[in-house]
Design an enzyme around this catalytic site. Structure first.
Site, PDB file in Angstrom:
ATOM      1  N   GLU A 200       0.848  -1.203   0.000  1.00  0.00           N
ATOM      2  CA  GLU A 200       0.000   0.000   0.000  1.00  0.00           C
ATOM      3  C   GLU A 200       0.874   1.240   0.000  1.00  0.00           C
ATOM      4  O   GLU A 200       2.028   1.191   0.431  1.00  0.00           O
ATOM      5  CB  GLU A 200      -0.887   0.014   1.259  1.00  0.00           C
ATOM      6  CG  GLU A 200      -1.877  -1.123   1.304  1.00  0.00           C
ATOM      7  CD  GLU A 200      -2.684  -1.145   2.594  1.00  0.00           C
ATOM      8  OE1 GLU A 200      -2.425  -0.335   3.504  1.00  0.00           O
ATOM      9  OE2 GLU A 200      -3.588  -1.990   2.676  1.00  0.00           O
TER      10      GLU A 200
ATOM     11  N   LYS B 225       2.396   4.397   1.529  1.00  0.00           N
ATOM     12  CA  LYS B 225       2.556   4.910   2.899  1.00  0.00           C
ATOM     13  C   LYS B 225       2.309   6.412   2.792  1.00  0.00           C
ATOM     14  O   LYS B 225       3.206   7.182   2.461  1.00  0.00           O
ATOM     15  CB  LYS B 225       3.953   4.615   3.449  1.00  0.00           C
ATOM     16  CG  LYS B 225       4.095   5.043   4.912  1.00  0.00           C
ATOM     17  CD  LYS B 225       5.467   4.697   5.447  1.00  0.00           C
ATOM     18  CE  LYS B 225       5.568   4.884   6.946  1.00  0.00           C
ATOM     19  NZ  LYS B 225       5.196   6.189   7.437  1.00  0.00           N
TER      20      LYS B 225
ATOM     21  N   ARG C 177      -2.227   9.653  11.397  1.00  0.00           N
ATOM     22  CA  ARG C 177      -3.119   8.528  11.572  1.00  0.00           C
ATOM     23  C   ARG C 177      -4.354   8.922  12.365  1.00  0.00           C
ATOM     24  O   ARG C 177      -4.250   9.687  13.326  1.00  0.00           O
ATOM     25  CB  ARG C 177      -2.353   7.448  12.328  1.00  0.00           C
ATOM     26  CG  ARG C 177      -2.992   6.096  12.284  1.00  0.00           C
ATOM     27  CD  ARG C 177      -1.970   5.089  12.699  1.00  0.00           C
ATOM     28  NE  ARG C 177      -2.499   3.753  12.734  1.00  0.00           N
ATOM     29  CZ  ARG C 177      -1.761   2.690  13.017  1.00  0.00           C
ATOM     30  NH1 ARG C 177      -0.474   2.855  13.287  1.00  0.00           N
ATOM     31  NH2 ARG C 177      -2.294   1.489  13.039  1.00  0.00           N
TER      32      ARG C 177
ATOM     33  N   ARG D 140      -2.815   9.080  16.811  1.00  0.00           N
ATOM     34  CA  ARG D 140      -1.995   7.927  17.154  1.00  0.00           C
ATOM     35  C   ARG D 140      -1.703   7.867  18.649  1.00  0.00           C
ATOM     36  O   ARG D 140      -1.592   6.807  19.231  1.00  0.00           O
ATOM     37  CB  ARG D 140      -0.694   8.033  16.365  1.00  0.00           C
ATOM     38  CG  ARG D 140       0.241   6.941  16.639  1.00  0.00           C
ATOM     39  CD  ARG D 140       1.331   6.998  15.616  1.00  0.00           C
ATOM     40  NE  ARG D 140       2.439   6.185  16.032  1.00  0.00           N
ATOM     41  CZ  ARG D 140       3.410   5.843  15.235  1.00  0.00           C
ATOM     42  NH1 ARG D 140       3.413   6.241  13.976  1.00  0.00           N
ATOM     43  NH2 ARG D 140       4.395   5.107  15.661  1.00  0.00           N
TER      44      ARG D 140
ATOM     45  N   GLU E 159      -5.148   6.875   7.367  1.00  0.00           N
ATOM     46  CA  GLU E 159      -4.154   7.937   7.283  1.00  0.00           C
ATOM     47  C   GLU E 159      -4.802   9.104   6.537  1.00  0.00           C
ATOM     48  O   GLU E 159      -5.351   8.934   5.446  1.00  0.00           O
ATOM     49  CB  GLU E 159      -2.904   7.439   6.541  1.00  0.00           C
ATOM     50  CG  GLU E 159      -1.763   8.422   6.507  1.00  0.00           C
ATOM     51  CD  GLU E 159      -0.893   8.414   7.776  1.00  0.00           C
ATOM     52  OE1 GLU E 159      -1.203   7.670   8.726  1.00  0.00           O
ATOM     53  OE2 GLU E 159       0.101   9.167   7.787  1.00  0.00           O
TER      54      GLU E 159
ATOM     55  N   PHE F   7      -7.009   2.168   5.821  1.00  0.00           N
ATOM     56  CA  PHE F   7      -6.143   1.016   5.566  1.00  0.00           C
ATOM     57  C   PHE F   7      -6.410  -0.171   6.484  1.00  0.00           C
ATOM     58  O   PHE F   7      -5.858  -1.244   6.286  1.00  0.00           O
ATOM     59  CB  PHE F   7      -4.656   1.405   5.579  1.00  0.00           C
ATOM     60  CG  PHE F   7      -4.146   1.955   6.883  1.00  0.00           C
ATOM     61  CD1 PHE F   7      -3.873   1.115   7.940  1.00  0.00           C
ATOM     62  CD2 PHE F   7      -3.928   3.323   7.026  1.00  0.00           C
ATOM     63  CE1 PHE F   7      -3.399   1.625   9.138  1.00  0.00           C
ATOM     64  CE2 PHE F   7      -3.454   3.838   8.213  1.00  0.00           C
ATOM     65  CZ  PHE F   7      -3.193   2.989   9.281  1.00  0.00           C
TER      66      PHE F   7
ATOM     67  N   LYS G 118       7.124  -1.171   6.994  1.00  0.00           N
ATOM     68  CA  LYS G 118       7.237   0.066   6.217  1.00  0.00           C
ATOM     69  C   LYS G 118       8.573   0.093   5.476  1.00  0.00           C
ATOM     70  O   LYS G 118       9.583  -0.372   6.006  1.00  0.00           O
ATOM     71  CB  LYS G 118       7.091   1.281   7.126  1.00  0.00           C
ATOM     72  CG  LYS G 118       8.014   1.272   8.299  1.00  0.00           C
ATOM     73  CD  LYS G 118       7.624   2.309   9.326  1.00  0.00           C
ATOM     74  CE  LYS G 118       8.577   2.219  10.508  1.00  0.00           C
ATOM     75  NZ  LYS G 118       8.136   2.903  11.693  1.00  0.00           N
TER      76      LYS G 118
HETATM   77  P1  AMP Z   1       6.057   5.263  11.058  1.00  0.00           P
HETATM   78  O1  AMP Z   1       5.294   6.443  11.589  1.00  0.00           O
HETATM   79  O2  AMP Z   1       7.251   5.618  10.267  1.00  0.00           O
HETATM   80  O3  AMP Z   1       6.282   4.202  12.102  1.00  0.00           O
HETATM   81  O4  AMP Z   1       5.083   4.558  10.006  1.00  0.00           O
HETATM   82  C1  AMP Z   1       3.837   4.032  10.348  1.00  0.00           C
HETATM   83  C2  AMP Z   1       2.733   5.027  10.075  1.00  0.00           C
HETATM   84  O5  AMP Z   1       2.509   5.171   8.675  1.00  0.00           O
HETATM   85  C3  AMP Z   1       1.391   4.603  10.595  1.00  0.00           C
HETATM   86  O6  AMP Z   1       1.261   4.860  11.965  1.00  0.00           O
HETATM   87  C4  AMP Z   1       0.441   5.428   9.761  1.00  0.00           C
HETATM   88  O7  AMP Z   1       0.235   6.685  10.395  1.00  0.00           O
HETATM   89  C5  AMP Z   1       1.210   5.698   8.482  1.00  0.00           C
HETATM   90  N1  AMP Z   1       0.623   5.085   7.259  1.00  0.00           N
HETATM   91  C6  AMP Z   1       0.485   5.715   6.068  1.00  0.00           C
HETATM   92  N2  AMP Z   1      -0.068   4.907   5.158  1.00  0.00           N
HETATM   93  C7  AMP Z   1      -0.315   3.724   5.763  1.00  0.00           C
HETATM   94  C8  AMP Z   1      -0.871   2.478   5.332  1.00  0.00           C
HETATM   95  N3  AMP Z   1      -1.289   2.279   4.074  1.00  0.00           N
HETATM   96  N4  AMP Z   1      -0.948   1.470   6.254  1.00  0.00           N
HETATM   97  C9  AMP Z   1      -0.517   1.651   7.509  1.00  0.00           C
HETATM   98  N5  AMP Z   1       0.025   2.806   7.970  1.00  0.00           N
HETATM   99  C10 AMP Z   1       0.130   3.833   7.111  1.00  0.00           C
END
Ligand code: AMP
Length: 591
Positions: A273, A275, A280, A295, A325, A366, A448
């Site tokens: 998907e 990102k 969030r 979050r 998101e 998502f 991710k």
């Molecule tokens: P990180 O903040 O770098 O840990 O990355 C995770 C965050 O990416 C999640 O908490 C979401 O806020 C965001 N995110 C964006 N797109 C998606 C997606 N398709 N699925 C899950 N998380 C996503």
């Protein structure tokens, strides 16, 4: 319970940084705790009086606390402020001046935990005319009755800066110890800082931990979990289920360096998907009403009436919880905007409708954890995704299921990744099709993948004296790069992470303080200017435009990597480099 007794536990917790020892201390506190007191104690021990998803805030400033300290002790504000500079912590100042205060006869009553808890909660409800005076009066009353040690922790709690290091994980484990340590014959050995338990007890212990963890993730209410175990035993927790309107901890994701590694972790085929580069939101629909949580489970419903409208209109059904998101959309070009463009909407308290018109957002759903009042936590991701596609209508620039492909082919995943980046996304997510939704965990059902930005070599040009444990150290460092013509320095941010508390395994606060102290040029309260000679390498998430620094840019989440002692200052990065990286990022976002 006597508040003084609680503060004895705070003192013990503050003295150790060992997590197991903290767990032991907390379990002693919880062992004899009555159910009626559990809410106050379990919140206070974590330095708060409301759960983090509650909209209420204590709302007390340093200034107001100083005024109350002045009323309670008769010691002048100037003297309090002077002591504050010296000790670096208003809590300790409060302790000191309470010790000094001679009017012991004024002490009217013994403070009880319930009273302190209730009074601090009351502060949050005070608003409007006369609120400041009432708040000051209430705090002064608390401080007048307080013993020195109590005064220290009351002040720290008021300023939401308790710093005794009782994190959620430790409190959760301590609950298990409090109830089952004796039964399982678990022993904490303080000399070797380890836990011993008889052969065979481990399985039962893990079972209890898992149950308590699940209950905490679902309720985010330690007191409720405590009460249920106390009154009904561990199996009482089984009846806890999702409750619409009460946020659950969100599932977290691990990182992979590349697509091959992502496949290794989530299996083949996998869902990929975008990102999205936004923030969030956990979206609850409860009997036709929409509630939105960030979050960190902060309630932001009031800030996003447009999101609530879109969800009501374009999501079928009721009593559901979605994970999404939210990204910003340029109203003219309809292009996706980076997170920083919409970040102001999260905190905005006024003219919300107007701002929503100027900075519209789009909801990308998502995941889903509840539908029609029933939990779908245990359903495999592929089925949850099907449900999302069934109930969430795709409306361009407003709402839709997250863009997704399912593939086993690395080349296809790579193509999707490139497309994701070219549209301004942060990267790509890979998801295990069979994975369940595990609240609060970084289990690896989702991964991710993000491009890595190069690090920058910058020089420290300023710093701030720390507070609390860091009172003798410089702790927050202003960093600068060279100007374009290399004739001077220009600020690009402030770094406080990546630095060690202890002088081992990396650059420590003590080491930086020793390096910088002889080169202090100017003092201004707790801030200092230093000669630009200490060069450090920093990593960061992103470069943003910012008015906070004179370069016009700011590094987002900068982290110290290492000292670059060998590097001459004339060779550090320049503003031109910073601009170049910024534009590269931006072109990613705007393509
Ligand atoms: P990180 O903040 O770098 O840990 O990355 C995770 C965050 O990416 C999640 O908490 C979401 O806020 C965001 N995110 C964006 N797109 C998606 C997606 N398709 N699925 C899950 N998380 C996503």
């Amino acid at each position: 319970m006597d508040y003084l007794k609680l503060t004895d536990f705070y003192e013990k917790l503050e003295k150790t940084s060992k997590r197991l020892e903290k767990t032991e201390i907390l379990s002693q506190l919880l062992k004899d705790l009555r159910a009626e007191e559990s809410e106050a104690v379990l919140n206070l021990i974590q330095g708060r009086v409301f759960p983090n998803w509650d909209e209420r805030k204590i709302g007390v400033s340093d200034k107001l606390v100083i005024k109350a300290m002045n009323i309670a002790t008769g010691i002048s504000k100037e003297e309090i402020e002077k002591l504050w500079v010296k000790l670096g912590d208003l809590g300790e100042v409060s302790e000191e001046i309470t010790k000094k205060k001679k009017q012991t006869t004024l002490r009217s009553k013994k403070l009880m935990v319930d009273f302190v808890y209730k009074t601090i909660r009351e502060l949050a409800a005070l608003e409007g005319e006369g609120a400041v005076n009432k708040k000051t009066g209430l705090i002064a009353e608390l401080l007048t009755s307080a013993q020195p040690q109590e005064a220290k922790f009351i002040v720290r709690t008021l300023l939401e800066d308790l710093r005794v290091g009782a994190g959620e994980g430790t409190v959760r484990d301590a609950m298990v110890w409090a109830f089952f340590k004796e039964k399982l014959k678990i022993k904490y050995d303080p000399v070797n800082n380890q836990v011993e338990m008889p052969e065979g007890a481990r399985k039962e212990y893990d079972f209890y931990c898992e149950k308590v963890q699940r209950a905490c993730d679902l309720t985010n209410d330690f007191a409720e979990v405590f009460r249920i175990i106390k009154e009904e035993g561990i199996n009482g927790l089984d009846r806890i289920s999702l409750k619409g309107g009460k946020p659950i901890n969100m599932m977290l994701f691990q990182k992979a360096r590349n697509i091959a590694e992502a496949f290794e972790i989530v299996g083949k085929p996998a869902a990929f998907e975008y990102k999205y580069d936004g923030f969030r939101l956990q979206i609850h629909a409860v009997k036709g009403k929409i509630l939105l949580f960030t979050r960190s489970l902060e309630n932001v419903t009031a800030q996003f009436p447009d999101v609530a409208d879109a969800v009501k209109k374009y999501v079928k059904g009721d009593n559901y919880i979605l994970d999404a998101e939210v990204i910003g959309i340029d109203p003219k070009t309809k292009k996706w905007l980076p997170f920083q463009a919409i970040s102001q909407r999260i905190k905005r308290k006024y003219d919300i409708e107007e701002l929503a018109g100027k900075i519209p957002v789009m909801v990308n759903v998502f995941d889903i954890v509840q539908y029609g009042g029933k939990s779908v936590l245990e359903a495999p991701f592929k089925d949850r995704r099907k449900l999302i596609e069934k109930i969430v209508q795709e409306v361009p620039e407003k709402i839709g299921p997250a863009a997704e492909i399912i593939t086993s082919d690395p080349a296809e995943a790579e193509k999707f990744y490139k497309k994701a980046l070219s549209l301004g996304n942060e990267g790509m997510m890979a998801k295990n099709l069979e994975g369940i939704y595990k609240p609060g965990s970084r289990v690896g059902y989702g991964i991710k993948i993000k491009p890595i930005l190069e690090t920058l070599d910058v020089v420290i040009t300023g710093a701030e004296w720390g507070t609390g444990k860091r009172a003798n150290w410089l702790s927050s460092f202003t960093i600068s790069c060279l100007t374009k013509d290399k004739s001077g320095f220009i600020e690009v941010g402030q770094v406080g992470t990546g630095i060690k508390e202890k002088p081992e395994g990396g650059v420590s606060f003590e080491e930086l303080t020793k390096l910088l102290k002889p080169h202090v040029l100017k003092h201004e309260g707790k801030t200092v200017q230093v000669k630009p000679i200490v060069i450090i390498e920093v990593a960061y998430e992103e470069i943003q435009r910012s008015t906070n620094y004179n370069s016009g840019f700011a590094l987002r989440f900068p982290r110290l990597i290492t000292l670059r002692a060998e590097k001459p200052v004339k060779e550090i990065n320049t503003l031109e480099d910073v601009e170049k990286i910024y534009l590269q990022q931006r072109s990613r976002h705007l393509k």
